[in-house]
Scaffold this motif. Structure first.
Motif, short mmCIF file in Angstrom:
data_model
loop_
_atom_site.label_atom_id
_atom_site.label_comp_id
_atom_site.label_asym_id
_atom_site.label_seq_id
_atom_site.Cartn_x
_atom_site.Cartn_y
_atom_site.Cartn_z
N PRO A 143 -9.70 -14.02 -39.14
CA PRO A 143 -10.85 -13.25 -39.65
C PRO A 143 -12.18 -13.95 -39.38
N CYS A 144 -12.21 -15.30 -39.49
CA CYS A 144 -13.46 -16.03 -39.25
C CYS A 144 -13.91 -15.86 -37.81
N GLN A 145 -12.95 -15.87 -36.87
CA GLN A 145 -13.31 -15.68 -35.47
C GLN A 145 -13.82 -14.27 -35.21
N LEU A 146 -13.20 -13.29 -35.89
CA LEU A 146 -13.62 -11.90 -35.70
C LEU A 146 -15.07 -11.69 -36.09
N SER A 147 -15.49 -12.38 -37.16
CA SER A 147 -16.86 -12.18 -37.64
C SER A 147 -17.85 -13.15 -37.01
N HIS A 148 -17.37 -14.05 -36.14
CA HIS A 148 -18.28 -15.03 -35.55
C HIS A 148 -19.12 -14.36 -34.46
N ALA A 199 -12.50 -1.94 -42.12
CA ALA A 199 -13.60 -2.51 -41.34
C ALA A 199 -14.55 -1.41 -40.89
N ASP A 200 -15.87 -1.69 -40.99
CA ASP A 200 -16.84 -0.69 -40.54
C ASP A 200 -17.09 -0.86 -39.04
N GLU A 201 -17.96 -0.04 -38.51
CA GLU A 201 -18.18 -0.02 -37.07
C GLU A 201 -18.78 -1.33 -36.57
N SER A 202 -19.65 -1.96 -37.37
CA SER A 202 -20.26 -3.22 -36.94
C SER A 202 -19.21 -4.32 -36.82
N ALA A 203 -18.19 -4.27 -37.69
CA ALA A 203 -17.13 -5.26 -37.62
C ALA A 203 -16.22 -5.02 -36.43
N LEU A 204 -16.08 -3.75 -36.02
CA LEU A 204 -15.20 -3.42 -34.89
C LEU A 204 -15.90 -3.55 -33.54
N ARG A 205 -17.23 -3.67 -33.55
CA ARG A 205 -17.97 -3.66 -32.29
C ARG A 205 -17.52 -4.76 -31.33
N PRO A 206 -17.33 -6.03 -31.79
CA PRO A 206 -16.88 -7.06 -30.84
C PRO A 206 -15.55 -6.72 -30.17
N ASN A 234 -4.39 4.42 -44.80
CA ASN A 234 -3.93 5.64 -44.16
C ASN A 234 -3.78 5.39 -42.67
N LEU A 235 -2.69 5.87 -42.09
CA LEU A 235 -2.42 5.62 -40.67
C LEU A 235 -3.45 6.27 -39.75
N SER A 236 -4.28 7.15 -40.30
CA SER A 236 -5.26 7.82 -39.45
C SER A 236 -6.30 6.83 -38.92
N TYR A 237 -6.41 5.67 -39.55
CA TYR A 237 -7.41 4.70 -39.10
C TYR A 237 -7.07 4.18 -37.71
N LEU A 238 -5.81 4.34 -37.27
CA LEU A 238 -5.42 3.87 -35.94
C LEU A 238 -6.23 4.55 -34.84
N ARG A 239 -6.65 5.78 -35.09
CA ARG A 239 -7.33 6.55 -34.04
C ARG A 239 -8.69 5.95 -33.70
N ARG A 240 -9.31 5.20 -34.63
CA ARG A 240 -10.64 4.67 -34.36
C ARG A 240 -10.64 3.18 -34.02
N LEU A 241 -9.43 2.56 -34.00
CA LEU A 241 -9.37 1.14 -33.68
C LEU A 241 -9.21 0.94 -32.18
N PRO A 242 -9.89 -0.08 -31.60
CA PRO A 242 -9.80 -0.32 -30.15
C PRO A 242 -8.57 -1.15 -29.80
N VAL A 243 -7.38 -0.68 -30.21
CA VAL A 243 -6.15 -1.45 -29.97
C VAL A 243 -5.31 -0.74 -28.92
N SER A 244 -4.49 -1.55 -28.21
CA SER A 244 -3.61 -0.98 -27.19
C SER A 244 -2.14 -1.22 -27.51
#
Length: 739
Positions: free
Chosen positions: A578-583, A616-623, A645-655
């Motif tokens: 988490p620390c790296q994600l927010s760095h 996580a909000d959009e600013s946290a997901l931007r990196p 809720n599993l619906s959050y998967l649709r907005r995450l940049p994961v593969s």
């Protein structure tokens, strides 16, 4: 050549064989004065140094030499030389023989006319005549020496007599004035003076003593010093008094309190001296008393300020440690003791958000509530730091009493504190330690209490914990690891092992997860679960994470260079905290590492745990979006452990979804757990619908692998395929797949 006395002769001629000039008369006599000094100075009582004494003797040597060679011959100069030697304090019994011996041995040889240049007024002397004259000069010197010595003795006797007469006169004057002086001193003394008999009856006191005790009525006839006993008298004061009046000691001095007739308290610096008669027998006791009441009150006030907290009025750390040391210094049969170490939870947030004025008022209110919990005489509460309090209890059931006190303190703090219209909730963590005197030291007590308090805080706070050796040892070990983390990275104590990621359809190695290890110099190899949380707490996870990323990228490049160009390159997975994600430098650091290693972004997969992205909000997901846009794969690790809720998967940049092992344990044997099968089947279906690959962790059996292959999972990792190991082993497995 040497003289008969062993000294050097004063021979003189026209010069030596080397052509050196012959010594002058002054040279010869200076040499004579030096011989004379060395012979006489050690035996004399003179205060002159040897050099000064030699200078003093030189003119005397000239006078003797001149008298020896004078015409007509006269011994008066020798008388004067003898007197001069006495005046130089050459008066010890051994001095005169040494003086005469040097003259006898050296004067003639240093003054003979045959050895001196022609001198006006002096006739050459024959050896026999010179010796005869030298003997007469010695006699004259001795006579002058004795005459002057007797004169000095008479002068000294007369001076002693005069001094004795003057002293007797002064003594008589002093004797006549002594009684008047004593009376004047006794009455005019600023300090109190009193005389009592050996039985303790007060005979007389001066006005200063009477004023101290409130008036002369205090010393009414028949008053005895034994009546002046006070409860706060120093231990042994009565024994000191007994030794004095019995003659075993001559005096003693103590600080002593007294009660006046009106009940007020007087403190004195009291000196009592034994007075003896002319035969040495004890006769009276003399007391000198100085009123130190104000000084004592000032000292007590300063002592109070030095041992009490200004804000709360509670004892401070100094007084607490004094009391604890007293308890610990008691005998081995002393009662047990308990210590409660209380620290407020989240107090810094109060100071930071509401200001120090509100924080101080909160501490004062907390101190008042805690003080009400400490009522017994064997209990003590102290404020020892900003929001830290220590309590001490003693008694046979110290641990139970300490735990009970901790419960009372938590209960006292349960009600919110009202400050300026706000209700502030107070939470506290308490560590309780008990022990027995002689079995544990002060430092160990405080250390154990501190560790135990932090155990309570780590368990969620607003609770107490009782000291436990095993639990404290784990905390200490954790602390040791935390302290060793910064230098471990600098010393190169970390290394990486790689666990293969296997494609379930054909069993080939498609990549590996980089797992960092710590080769600790004391504890051996430590897994990430033992130090990664510590690195996150200390902030070291950012430089450590970058180092892992650099090593993994470099290793992926080496695998690519060693592989068949036609084959699919191995991908490396690296975990992000988490620390790296927010760095703020995550994206730039990752790009720099890939460029430095010459690695394609698609060969890197960054794993992020599901719980780190929930909410996580959009600013946290931007990196992560930026990295995904560059071609870096993003895997959602430990999928299924969150509650979002599993619906959050649709907005995450994961593969990729990495399915947590808890969902597949039921498939390790046949038949598989139908519930686990349905859950995994649903997750795989959902993932594939969203165009996501599924990786399964913790595969341990062939049956489990077969079930997962049948459910459509894409890749897997686990001990069934390989344990984490060095990069060379992964390369070997990949080559085996290619063959």
């Amino acid at each position: 050549m040497t003289s008969e006395s062993g000294g050097p002769r004063c021979d003189r001629g026209a010069g030596d064989a080397a052509g050196h000039p012959a010594p002058t008369e002054n040279d010869l006599l200076r040499r004579f004065a030096g011989i004379w000094c060395r012979a006489v100075h050690p035996l004399a009582a003179t205060t002159m140094t040897p050099d000064e004494f030699e200078v003093y003797l030189l003119p005397l040597a000239h006078r003797l030499s001149a008298a020896l060679r004078g015409s007509p011959f006269d011994t008066e100069a020798a008388y004067a030389v003898g007197a001069a030697l006495v005046n130089a304090q050459c008066t010890e019994p051994e001095a005169l023989p040494a003086i005469l011996g040097v003259i006898d041995a050296h004067l003639v040889s240093c003054s003979s006319s045959a050895e001196l240049p022609d001198a006006p007024g002096h006739e050459p002397l024959a050896e026999e005549e010179a010796r005869a004259r030298c003997v007469r000069l010695q006699h004259a010197l001795a006579a002058g020496f004795v005459r002057e010595l007797r004169k000095c003795e008479r002068d000294e006797q007369e001076a002693i007599s005069r001094a004795a007469l003057a002293a007797r006169t002064e003594a008589e004057k002093a004797l006549h004035a002594s009684e008047a002086k004593f009376q004047a001193v006794f009455e005019g003394a600023v300090i109190g003076v009193g005389i009592a008999g050996l039985d303790g009856e007060v005979l007389v006191v001066n006005d200063a003593m009477a004023r101290m005790f409130g008036g002369m009525d205090f010393f009414r006839p028949g008053r005895n010093v034994t009546e002046f006993v006070h409860p706060d008298d120093v231990p042994g004061a009565h024994e000191l008094y007994r030794e004095l009046v019995s003659g075993e000691r001559d005096h003693f001095r103590i600080e002593k309190p007294h009660y006046r007739d009106d009940g007020s308290e007087l403190w004195t610096n009291l000196t009592v001296t034994l007075l003896r008669d002319s035969s040495g027998a004890p006769q009276y006791q003399l007391a000198l008393a100085e009123d130190i009441t104000e000084h004592r009150q000032l000292r007590e006030r300063l002592r109070y300020e030095a041992t009490h907290d200004e804000l709360t009025g509670l004892p401070n750390r100094t007084l607490f440690l004094e009391r604890l040391d007293q308890v610990l210094a008691a005998g081995a049969d002393a009662e047990r003791f308990g210590v409660c170490y209380l620290d407020l939870d989240g107090f810094k947030a109060v100071n930071d958000s509401l200001g120090h004025v509100v924080g101080d008022r909160m501490l004062k209110a907390v101190g008042e509530r805690l003080q009400r919990c400490v009522k017994a005489p064997d209990e003590l509460l102290a404020r020892v730091g900003g929001d830290e309090f220590l309590a001490l209890v003693t008694g046979p059931a110290a641990q139970a009493d300490g735990a009970g006190l901790a419960r009372r303190m938590l209960a006292a703090l349960a009600e919110p504190v009202r400050i300026e219209g706000r209700e502030l909730r107070v939470r506290a963590s308490i560590g309780v330690v008990d022990g027995r005197a002689g079995e544990i030291g002060r430092a160990e007590v405080l250390r154990s209490a501190d560790i135990t308090m932090y155990r309570a805080k780590a368990a969620g706070g607003n609770r107490y914990e009782i000291a436990d050796a095993d639990s404290n040892a784990r905390v200490i070990a954790r602390h040791s690891l935390t302290n060793g983390l910064p230098s471990a990275l600098e010393k190169g104590e970390f290394f990486i092992e790689y666990q293969p990621l296997v494609r379930l359809t054909d069993g080939t190695v498609r990549g590996a997860e980089a797992l960092v290890r710590w080769l600790h110099p004391v504890h051996g190899v430590l897994g990430p679960d033992q130090f990664i949380p510590l690195a996150e707490d200390t902030g070291l996870i950012v430089p450590l994470g970058r180092w892992v990323l650099e090593q993994a990228a470099r290793q992926a490049r080496e695998w690519r260079d060693a592989a068949d160009d036609d084959g699919e390159p191995l991908r490396v997975n690296v975990n992000l905290s988490p620390c790296q994600l927010s760095h703020p430098t995550l994206v730039s650091d990752t790009v720099a590492v890939l460029e430095s290693a010459g690695l394609c972004p698609s060969a890197l997969c960054l794993e992020v745990t599901e719980n780190d992205l929930i909410g996580a909000d959009e600013s946290a997901l931007r990196p992560l979006r930026q990295l995904a846009d560059l071609g870096v794969d993003i895997a959602l690790d430990d999928f299924g452990t969150g509650y979002s809720n599993l619906s959050y998967l649709r907005r995450l940049p994961v593969s990729t979804l990495k399915l947590d092992r808890s969902f597949t344990r039921g498939m390790q044997r046949a038949p598989a757990d139908p519930v686990d099968v349905k859950i995994v089947e649903g997750i795989v279906s959902l993932a594939h619908t969203l165009d996501l690959a599924v990786t399964v962790e913790g595969v341990e059996t062939a049956v489990q692998a077969e079930h997962l292959r049948g459910l459509g999972c894409d890749t897997a990792q686990g001990w069934y395929y390989a344990r984490p190991g060095p990069p060379e082993r992964l390369h070997t497995l990949a080559l085996a797949d290619a063959s």
